[in-house]
Each structure stands twice: as C-alpha cells, then as structure tokens.
Design a protein around this motif. Structure first.
Motif, PDB file in Angstrom:
ATOM      1  N   MET A  50       0.828  -1.215   0.000  1.00  0.00           N
ATOM      2  CA  MET A  50       0.000   0.000   0.000  1.00  0.00           C
ATOM      3  C   MET A  50       0.858   1.258   0.000  1.00  0.00           C
ATOM      4  N   ASP A  51       1.936   1.217   0.779  1.00  0.00           N
ATOM      5  CA  ASP A  51       2.853   2.358   0.798  1.00  0.00           C
ATOM      6  C   ASP A  51       3.471   2.582  -0.582  1.00  0.00           C
ATOM      7  N   LEU A  52       3.866   1.476  -1.237  1.00  0.00           N
ATOM      8  CA  LEU A  52       4.463   1.589  -2.565  1.00  0.00           C
ATOM      9  C   LEU A  52       3.451   2.099  -3.587  1.00  0.00           C
ATOM     10  N   ILE A  53       2.207   1.651  -3.475  1.00  0.00           N
ATOM     11  CA  ILE A  53       1.167   2.141  -4.394  1.00  0.00           C
ATOM     12  C   ILE A  53       0.960   3.642  -4.216  1.00  0.00           C
ATOM     13  N   ASP A  54       0.890   4.091  -2.957  1.00  0.00           N
ATOM     14  CA  ASP A  54       0.740   5.533  -2.705  1.00  0.00           C
ATOM     15  C   ASP A  54       1.891   6.315  -3.329  1.00  0.00           C
ATOM     16  N   ARG A  55       3.084   5.801  -3.147  1.00  0.00           N
ATOM     17  CA  ARG A  55       4.257   6.483  -3.708  1.00  0.00           C
ATOM     18  C   ARG A  55       4.209   6.497  -5.232  1.00  0.00           C
ATOM     19  N   ASP A  56       3.974   5.318  -5.833  1.00  0.00           N
ATOM     20  CA  ASP A  56       4.013   5.212  -7.293  1.00  0.00           C
ATOM     21  C   ASP A  56       2.830   5.926  -7.953  1.00  0.00           C
ATOM     22  N   ALA A 125       9.404  11.167 -24.958  1.00  0.00           N
ATOM     23  CA  ALA A 125       9.911  10.529 -23.739  1.00  0.00           C
ATOM     24  C   ALA A 125       8.953  10.758 -22.567  1.00  0.00           C
ATOM     25  N   ARG A 126       8.267  11.931 -22.580  1.00  0.00           N
ATOM     26  CA  ARG A 126       7.322  12.213 -21.490  1.00  0.00           C
ATOM     27  C   ARG A 126       6.130  11.269 -21.544  1.00  0.00           C
ATOM     28  N   ILE A 127       5.625  10.993 -22.754  1.00  0.00           N
ATOM     29  CA  ILE A 127       4.491  10.071 -22.893  1.00  0.00           C
ATOM     30  C   ILE A 127       4.912   8.664 -22.490  1.00  0.00           C
ATOM     31  N   ASP A 128       6.123   8.275 -22.877  1.00  0.00           N
ATOM     32  CA  ASP A 128       6.639   6.971 -22.443  1.00  0.00           C
ATOM     33  C   ASP A 128       6.745   6.898 -20.912  1.00  0.00           C
ATOM     34  N   ALA A 129       7.166   7.997 -20.310  1.00  0.00           N
ATOM     35  CA  ALA A 129       7.294   8.029 -18.849  1.00  0.00           C
ATOM     36  C   ALA A 129       5.930   7.877 -18.184  1.00  0.00           C
ATOM     37  N   VAL A 130       4.903   8.522 -18.772  1.00  0.00           N
ATOM     38  CA  VAL A 130       3.539   8.389 -18.239  1.00  0.00           C
ATOM     39  C   VAL A 130       3.086   6.930 -18.320  1.00  0.00           C
ATOM     40  N   ALA A 131       3.298   6.315 -19.501  1.00  0.00           N
ATOM     41  CA  ALA A 131       2.889   4.921 -19.684  1.00  0.00           C
ATOM     42  C   ALA A 131       3.574   4.012 -18.676  1.00  0.00           C
ATOM     43  N   ARG A 132       4.876   4.181 -18.526  1.00  0.00           N
ATOM     44  CA  ARG A 132       5.626   3.312 -17.617  1.00  0.00           C
ATOM     45  C   ARG A 132       5.190   3.532 -16.165  1.00  0.00           C
ATOM     46  N   SER A 133       4.965   4.761 -15.776  1.00  0.00           N
ATOM     47  CA  SER A 133       4.595   5.025 -14.382  1.00  0.00           C
ATOM     48  C   SER A 133       3.245   4.386 -14.031  1.00  0.00           C
ATOM     49  N   PHE A 134       2.299   4.394 -14.978  1.00  0.00           N
ATOM     50  CA  PHE A 134       0.999   3.776 -14.705  1.00  0.00           C
ATOM     51  C   PHE A 134       1.073   2.256 -14.809  1.00  0.00           C
ATOM     52  N   GLU A 135       1.977   1.744 -15.631  1.00  0.00           N
ATOM     53  CA  GLU A 135       2.188   0.294 -15.656  1.00  0.00           C
ATOM     54  C   GLU A 135       2.713  -0.206 -14.310  1.00  0.00           C
ATOM     55  N   VAL A 136       3.585   0.574 -13.700  1.00  0.00           N
ATOM     56  CA  VAL A 136       4.095   0.219 -12.366  1.00  0.00           C
ATOM     57  C   VAL A 136       2.948   0.158 -11.363  1.00  0.00           C
ATOM     58  N   VAL A 137       2.055   1.157 -11.424  1.00  0.00           N
ATOM     59  CA  VAL A 137       0.912   1.188 -10.498  1.00  0.00           C
ATOM     60  C   VAL A 137       0.016  -0.028 -10.703  1.00  0.00           C
ATOM     61  N   ILE A 138      -0.232  -0.407 -11.947  1.00  0.00           N
ATOM     62  CA  ILE A 138      -1.072  -1.573 -12.229  1.00  0.00           C
ATOM     63  C   ILE A 138      -0.449  -2.839 -11.649  1.00  0.00           C
ATOM     64  N   GLU A 139       0.859  -2.984 -11.805  1.00  0.00           N
ATOM     65  CA  GLU A 139       1.533  -4.153 -11.227  1.00  0.00           C
ATOM     66  C   GLU A 139       1.369  -4.187  -9.713  1.00  0.00           C
ATOM     67  N   ARG A 140       1.517  -3.039  -9.092  1.00  0.00           N
ATOM     68  CA  ARG A 140       1.348  -2.974  -7.638  1.00  0.00           C
ATOM     69  C   ARG A 140      -0.075  -3.357  -7.237  1.00  0.00           C
ATOM     70  N   LEU A 141      -1.060  -2.893  -7.994  1.00  0.00           N
ATOM     71  CA  LEU A 141      -2.463  -3.183  -7.663  1.00  0.00           C
ATOM     72  C   LEU A 141      -2.766  -4.674  -7.783  1.00  0.00           C
ATOM     73  N   LEU A 142      -2.218  -5.314  -8.796  1.00  0.00           N
ATOM     74  CA  LEU A 142      -2.431  -6.755  -8.945  1.00  0.00           C
ATOM     75  C   LEU A 142      -1.821  -7.522  -7.768  1.00  0.00           C
ATOM     76  N   GLU A 143      -0.640  -7.115  -7.356  1.00  0.00           N
ATOM     77  CA  GLU A 143       0.006  -7.750  -6.204  1.00  0.00           C
ATOM     78  C   GLU A 143      -0.830  -7.546  -4.944  1.00  0.00           C
ATOM     79  N   LEU A 144      -1.318  -6.323  -4.771  1.00  0.00           N
ATOM     80  CA  LEU A 144      -2.086  -6.008  -3.572  1.00  0.00           C
ATOM     81  C   LEU A 144      -3.405  -6.770  -3.542  1.00  0.00           C
ATOM     82  N   ALA A 145      -4.058  -6.918  -4.692  1.00  0.00           N
ATOM     83  CA  ALA A 145      -5.334  -7.632  -4.742  1.00  0.00           C
ATOM     84  C   ALA A 145      -5.183  -9.069  -4.246  1.00  0.00           C
ATOM     85  N   ALA A 146      -4.134  -9.744  -4.708  1.00  0.00           N
ATOM     86  CA  ALA A 146      -3.893 -11.127  -4.272  1.00  0.00           C
ATOM     87  C   ALA A 146      -3.573 -11.178  -2.776  1.00  0.00           C
TER      88      ALA A 146
END
Length: 212
Positions: A50-56, A125-146
């Motif tokens: 949860m802390d990592l999700i808040d940060r990311d 590069a900014r659009i790529d950064a946006v995509a990557r940052s939200f991909e990180v959040v999605i990964e965190r959410l999947l981990e948290l759900a389990a």
C-alpha cells in the motif's frame, strides 16, 4: 450437566473422549499458530504494498500532469487508446494449514517502448514516462489484490479456528472432565456401599454361626 451412565464402560469412554478432545485442541492451537504466522507475514506485505502504491501513484499523477502541461491532452489520450491491452492473469492457490492462499501469475505489465502500440515518432519521452509510471501502479495493484484476498481468508480461518479451539478448551473438555469425576465418584460410592454390605453380611453370618 446432562445425565450420564455411571458405569465402568462410561468412565473409560469419557477418558477416551477427553484424550481425543485435548489432542484436537492442541492440533487447533498448532494450526492457529501457523495461520497467524502467515497472516502476519502477508499483513506486513500488504502494508508495504500500500505504501508503494501511494508512492508510485503520486509519481504517476505528477508525471501525467507534467506531460499534459507540455504535450497537451490530445497526444496523451491518443497514446493511451493505442496502448490499451489486456493483461493475462492466472490465479493459483497454495495451502497454508488447509487455507487456500491466493497467488497471481500474470503477463508482464511493464513493456518496452516498442511494445506499447503507439508510434514512436508521434510520441515523446514524457508520454513513455507516463505509460511506464501507470504500468508500475497496475503491477502494484495486482500484487495487492492477491495479498488482500489471502489476508482476508486467513483472518476468517483464524477466527473460525479460535472459536473451535476455545469451545474445546473452555466448554467441551471441562464438561467431560466434570462428567468423568462424577462417574468416578458414583462408582467409588457404590464400591464403598458394596464393601459395607459385604461386611455386614459376614458379621451376620458369624453371629448366626455363634448362636447355632
């Protein structure tokens, strides 16, 4: 206390029941300890996740805001539609003291620039950064759900095991012990009465033999 049969077989049966009940209580204690250990471990992981999700999520929000300010909303929205893709998820379980703890196998959410579906020429590069940052959040959410599902199941089973353990320890075993003591007391009283009656009969026989 319910009526119990005051016989030797009933006394032996109660001894067996007490042994089984205490063994069951001890097994439940061991099971509860294993469940609490896993609950504590996963609970710590939930808090960390949860802390990592808040940060990311904060990083993703700031990255998106900066990209919109520089690039404008339209190219980012277009890239978002182009990058939309399903995530392959397979849920599997492992047993912890008989409880199915959930684990999630998934396809990689983080993707390379060339795998997001939008044109490299039309993006930045900014659009790529946006995509990557939200991909990180999605990964965190999947981990948290389990993790949350597993923690919820463990908490329910800990409560259920505790109720059964307490019922054995504070209700069933004490009742069986009290019944065993009652049966033993009745049998002792009967034996004492039989001995007294036998003595009286012998004394009576001796008196009768003397009179003859």
């Amino acid at each position: 206390m319910e009526q119990v049969s005051a016989t030797r077989s009933a006394l032996l049966a109660h001894r067996g029941k007490i042994l089984l009940a205490t063994q069951g209580r001890d097994l439940l204690k061991d099971r509860r300890t294993a469940l609490i250990t896993e609950f504590s471990r996963l609970g710590a992981s939930v808090l960390q996740s949860m802390d990592l999700i808040d940060r990311d999520a904060g990083i993703a929000s700031r990255t998106l805001g900066l990209a919109i300010a520089v690039e404008g909303l339209e190219p980012i929205a277009s890239a978002g539609f182009a990058a939309a893709a399903g995530i392959g998820v397979r849920v599997r379980t492992r047993s912890v003291a008989g409880v199915a703890v959930v684990e999630v196998d998934r396809t990689t959410v983080l993707r390379a620039r060339t795998s997001r579906g939008f044109s490299l020429i039309g993006s930045s590069a900014r659009i790529d950064a946006v995509a990557r940052s939200f991909e990180v959040v999605i990964e965190r959410l999947l981990e948290l759900a389990a993790l949350e599902l597993s923690v919820r199941r463990l908490a329910e089973e800990i409560a259920r095991t505790t109720r059964r353990m307490n019922a054995l320890e504070h209700i069933i075993v004490p009742r069986l012990i009290a019944e065993r003591a009652k049966i033993a007391l009745i049998l002792e009283e009967r034996e004492l009465e039989d001995r007294i009656r036998l003595r009286r009969m012998r004394a009576s026989d001796r008196r009768a033999g003397t009179l003859r």
